[in-house]
Motif scaffolding. Structure first.
Motif, PDB file in Angstrom:
ATOM      1  N   TYR A  25     -15.138 -11.556  -0.196  1.00 29.51           N
ATOM      2  CA  TYR A  25     -15.834 -10.320  -0.605  1.00 29.51           C
ATOM      3  C   TYR A  25     -17.116 -10.631  -1.380  1.00 29.51           C
ATOM      4  O   TYR A  25     -18.151  -9.997  -1.191  1.00 29.51           O
TER       5      TYR A  25
ATOM      6  N   ARG B  64       0.812  -1.221   0.000  1.00 31.81           N
ATOM      7  CA  ARG B  64       0.000   0.000   0.000  1.00 31.81           C
ATOM      8  C   ARG B  64       0.846   1.271   0.000  1.00 31.81           C
ATOM      9  O   ARG B  64       0.449   2.294   0.555  1.00 31.81           O
TER      10      ARG B  64
ATOM     11  N   ALA C 162       1.447   3.034  -2.597  1.00 28.07           N
ATOM     12  CA  ALA C 162       0.758   3.977  -3.476  1.00 28.07           C
ATOM     13  C   ALA C 162      -0.614   4.222  -2.874  1.00 28.07           C
ATOM     14  O   ALA C 162      -1.462   3.360  -2.922  1.00 28.07           O
TER      15      ALA C 162
ATOM     16  N   HIS D  65       2.000  -5.510   7.075  1.00 26.89           N
ATOM     17  CA  HIS D  65       0.750  -5.322   6.337  1.00 26.89           C
ATOM     18  C   HIS D  65       0.840  -3.935   5.718  1.00 26.89           C
ATOM     19  O   HIS D  65       1.931  -3.347   5.699  1.00 26.89           O
TER      20      HIS D  65
ATOM     21  N   ASP E  47      -6.686  -2.876  -7.563  1.00 30.21           N
ATOM     22  CA  ASP E  47      -7.262  -3.456  -6.356  1.00 30.21           C
ATOM     23  C   ASP E  47      -7.596  -4.909  -6.660  1.00 30.21           C
ATOM     24  O   ASP E  47      -7.794  -5.271  -7.825  1.00 30.21           O
TER      25      ASP E  47
ATOM     26  N   SER F 186      -5.199 -12.167   1.865  1.00 29.93           N
ATOM     27  CA  SER F 186      -5.159 -11.368   3.086  1.00 29.93           C
ATOM     28  C   SER F 186      -5.907 -11.997   4.254  1.00 29.93           C
ATOM     29  O   SER F 186      -5.444 -11.949   5.384  1.00 29.93           O
TER      30      SER F 186
HETATM   31  O1  1CP Z   1      -0.075   0.737  -2.984  1.00 34.91           O
HETATM   32  C1  1CP Z   1      -0.473  -0.424  -3.225  1.00 34.91           C
HETATM   33  O2  1CP Z   1      -0.185  -1.360  -2.485  1.00 34.91           O
HETATM   34  C2  1CP Z   1      -1.220  -0.674  -4.517  1.00 34.91           C
HETATM   35  C3  1CP Z   1      -2.615  -0.640  -4.459  1.00 34.91           C
HETATM   36  C4  1CP Z   1      -3.529  -1.637  -3.755  1.00 34.91           C
HETATM   37  C5  1CP Z   1      -3.380  -2.987  -3.431  1.00 34.91           C
HETATM   38  C6  1CP Z   1      -2.147  -3.868  -3.554  1.00 34.91           C
HETATM   39  C7  1CP Z   1      -4.845  -1.270  -3.414  1.00 34.91           C
HETATM   40  C8  1CP Z   1      -5.404   0.079  -3.594  1.00 34.91           C
HETATM   41  N1  1CP Z   1      -5.501  -2.383  -2.969  1.00 34.91           N
HETATM   42  C9  1CP Z   1      -4.632  -3.445  -2.940  1.00 34.91           C
HETATM   43  C10 1CP Z   1      -4.927  -4.838  -2.569  1.00 34.91           C
HETATM   44  C11 1CP Z   1      -6.077  -5.112  -1.682  1.00 34.91           C
HETATM   45  N2  1CP Z   1      -7.349  -4.606  -1.736  1.00 34.91           N
HETATM   46  C12 1CP Z   1      -6.060  -6.089  -0.668  1.00 34.91           C
HETATM   47  C13 1CP Z   1      -4.861  -6.934  -0.344  1.00 34.91           C
HETATM   48  C14 1CP Z   1      -3.872  -6.182   0.467  1.00 34.91           C
HETATM   49  C15 1CP Z   1      -4.198  -6.046   1.928  1.00 34.91           C
HETATM   50  O3  1CP Z   1      -4.344  -7.070   2.597  1.00 34.91           O
HETATM   51  O4  1CP Z   1      -4.248  -4.895   2.391  1.00 34.91           O
HETATM   52  C16 1CP Z   1      -7.318  -6.126  -0.069  1.00 34.91           C
HETATM   53  C17 1CP Z   1      -7.768  -6.996   1.085  1.00 34.91           C
HETATM   54  C18 1CP Z   1      -8.127  -5.182  -0.756  1.00 34.91           C
HETATM   55  C19 1CP Z   1      -9.549  -4.881  -0.503  1.00 34.91           C
HETATM   56  C20 1CP Z   1      -9.743  -3.450  -0.183  1.00 34.91           C
HETATM   57  N3  1CP Z   1      -9.752  -2.460  -1.138  1.00 34.91           N
HETATM   58  C21 1CP Z   1      -9.844  -2.840   1.089  1.00 34.91           C
HETATM   59  C22 1CP Z   1      -9.850  -3.564   2.435  1.00 34.91           C
HETATM   60  C23 1CP Z   1     -11.254  -3.654   2.975  1.00 34.91           C
HETATM   61  C24 1CP Z   1     -11.381  -4.618   4.138  1.00 34.91           C
HETATM   62  O5  1CP Z   1     -11.836  -5.764   3.925  1.00 34.91           O
HETATM   63  O6  1CP Z   1     -11.017  -4.231   5.259  1.00 34.91           O
HETATM   64  C25 1CP Z   1      -9.958  -1.450   0.872  1.00 34.91           C
HETATM   65  C26 1CP Z   1     -10.124  -0.382   1.893  1.00 34.91           C
HETATM   66  C27 1CP Z   1      -9.891  -1.233  -0.538  1.00 34.91           C
HETATM   67  C28 1CP Z   1      -9.899   0.055  -1.268  1.00 34.91           C
HETATM   68  C29 1CP Z   1      -8.586   0.501  -1.749  1.00 34.91           C
HETATM   69  N4  1CP Z   1      -7.680  -0.275  -2.450  1.00 34.91           N
HETATM   70  C30 1CP Z   1      -6.580   0.482  -2.792  1.00 34.91           C
HETATM   71  C31 1CP Z   1      -6.816   1.807  -2.291  1.00 34.91           C
HETATM   72  C32 1CP Z   1      -5.879   2.969  -2.485  1.00 34.91           C
HETATM   73  C33 1CP Z   1      -8.050   1.809  -1.648  1.00 34.91           C
HETATM   74  C34 1CP Z   1      -8.747   2.977  -0.988  1.00 34.91           C
HETATM   75  C35 1CP Z   1      -9.588   3.613  -2.042  1.00 34.91           C
HETATM   76  C36 1CP Z   1     -10.436   4.734  -1.577  1.00 34.91           C
HETATM   77  O7  1CP Z   1     -10.684   4.865  -0.377  1.00 34.91           O
HETATM   78  O8  1CP Z   1     -10.852   5.520  -2.441  1.00 34.91           O
END
Ligand code: 1CP
Length: 354
Positions: A161, A37, A39, A330, A86, A216
């Motif tokens: 999901y 994360r 980026a 994480h 994502d 995850s």
């Molecule tokens: O910077 C990076 O790492 C690249 C971008 C990236 C990655 C690798 C994003 C952007 N998402 C992910 C993978 C991702 N998405 C995972 C696996 C990584 C981890 O365990 O953290 C998971 C579980 C998700 C699902 C997801 N997408 C969540 C988690 C929700 C939960 O179940 O608690 C969330 C909050 C998102 C949205 C998201 N994905 C990425 C961003 C920048 C955002 C936020 C977007 C926004 O708020 O507008």
């Protein structure tokens, strides 16, 4: 903030980068480092670009994807970029009605519960995601010698999901389906394995130098259930991309009990969260795998002296593995001060130099 040139002209190719060599267990001049994360919301330049652009739209707009992916490389001088996307993007691409809701995460309009729902999961082919191919190509070109890591969600985490309809702490509907209708569960995960594997292949064929499979939330399962209901599907994804020759990183949270099985499922690098020491992770996986991790992302908020000691400790423990990629245990927390992350990168490079 643009202090690191991501594309020096005379450098070697990203497929021979320090990150890739560490993943293969080869000697490297210093420990490579990137942050899950990296980026995202911790960067003001990211928030500026995302202003008024919904997350899924940003993920499907190649110019935005490239710029957001390169931002942390410029700012921190990390040894790899992670593709800005994502885990639900490939599901969206095959037609699943979902959204990424700010402050919540992925939300699926109609949760998956019955056999008829399988019809909503067609195959993913390169033609499904031409924007991803384009985004990866132009990002790789912009990155020069810095490797790009492609990624996908693993079948269990994607299924959670889809079945829950959104983020869940308990995974109750997912487990109810898994135990109540194992045949439907297996058919669902087989479809997800195809989608996930194809998404990794698209990224690697467009130039990604490594791939990471994010499972995850699989730490919610006991080992016996992991082996019975999940491992065969994750193995299908990882073994299905073995021919591409890019290192495969396999990561989950609270997976201390599953590390040997997750490594043996077809990984080259095992991702370790911050609850298990790298020393224990190396021992549990027989010293046969490179490791990635595992600084607690909350420690970035601690006084520098305490953080520095922790970083040194993680680098030291990483020397026990055939290869070590420094990372957080994480993702970067949203309130993180990005200048601290830059200092961590400099420190890892300095104390690991050989
Ligand atoms: O910077 C990076 O790492 C690249 C971008 C990236 C990655 C690798 C994003 C952007 N998402 C992910 C993978 C991702 N998405 C995972 C696996 C990584 C981890 O365990 O953290 C998971 C579980 C998700 C699902 C997801 N997408 C969540 C988690 C929700 C939960 O179940 O608690 C969330 C909050 C998102 C949205 C998201 N994905 C990425 C961003 C920048 C955002 C936020 C977007 C926004 O708020 O507008």
């Amino acid at each position: 903030a643009a202090s690191h040139d991501p594309s020096p002209t005379s450098s070697p190719s990203p497929s021979e980068s320090i990150l890739v060599r560490a993943a293969r267990g080869e000697q490297v001049p210093h420990t490579p480092v990137w942050f899950m994360r990296q980026a995202g919301r911790s960067l003001p330049e990211y928030r500026a670009l995302r202003e008024g652009v919904p997350m899924l739209q940003a993920c499907r707009t190649p110019d935005l994807v490239t710029e957001i992916t390169v931002q942390p490389v410029r700012r921190h001088g990390v040894d790899a970029a992670i593709f800005f996307s994502d885990i639900v993007v490939p599901l969206h691409a095959v037609g699943v009605d979902l959204d990424i809701v700010p402050g919540t995460g992925p939300v699926v309009a109609q949760p998956f519960r019955t056999r008829a729902d399988l019809d909503r999961l067609p195959e993913l082919t390169p033609e499904t995601v031409p924007d991803i191919t384009q985004a990866v190509r132009q990002t790789v070109s912009e990155l020069g010698a810095t490797p790009l890591i492609g990624f996908a969600g693993a079948p269990f985490t994607l299924a959670s999901y889809l079945v829950e309809g959104g983020p869940s702490k308990t995974h109750q509907h997912t487990k109810a389906l898994m135990y109540g209708d194992p045949e439907l569960w297996n058919d669902l995960c087989a479809r997800l394995a195809q989608i996930s594997g194809a998404f990794l292949r698209v990224q690697a064929e467009a130039g990604a130098s490594a791939v990471q499979l994010f499972d995850s939330w699989v730490g919610a399962l006991p080992r016996a259930d992991y082996l019975r209901f999940v491992e065969p599907h994750s193995r299908a994804v990882l073994e299905g991309v073995a021919d591409l020759g890019v290192p495969r990183i396999h990561f989950g949270v609270v997976t201390g009990e599953l590390l040997p099985d997750m490594a043996a499922a077809g990984a080259d690098v095992i991702g370790v969260d911050y609850r298990v020491s790298l020393t224990d992770a190396v021992a549990r996986t027989g010293g046969r795998y490179a490791v990635q991790g595992n600084l607690d992302p909350a420690l970035v908020f601690a006084p520098w002296e305490a953080l520095e000691a922790k970083v040194r400790d993680v680098v030291e423990q990483g020397r026990q593995a055939p290869g070590h990629i420094f990372n957080l245990g994480h993702g970067v927390l949203p309130d993180t001060d990005p200048t601290v992350l830059t200092r961590v990168v400099e420190l890892v490079h300095e104390v690991s130099a050989r």
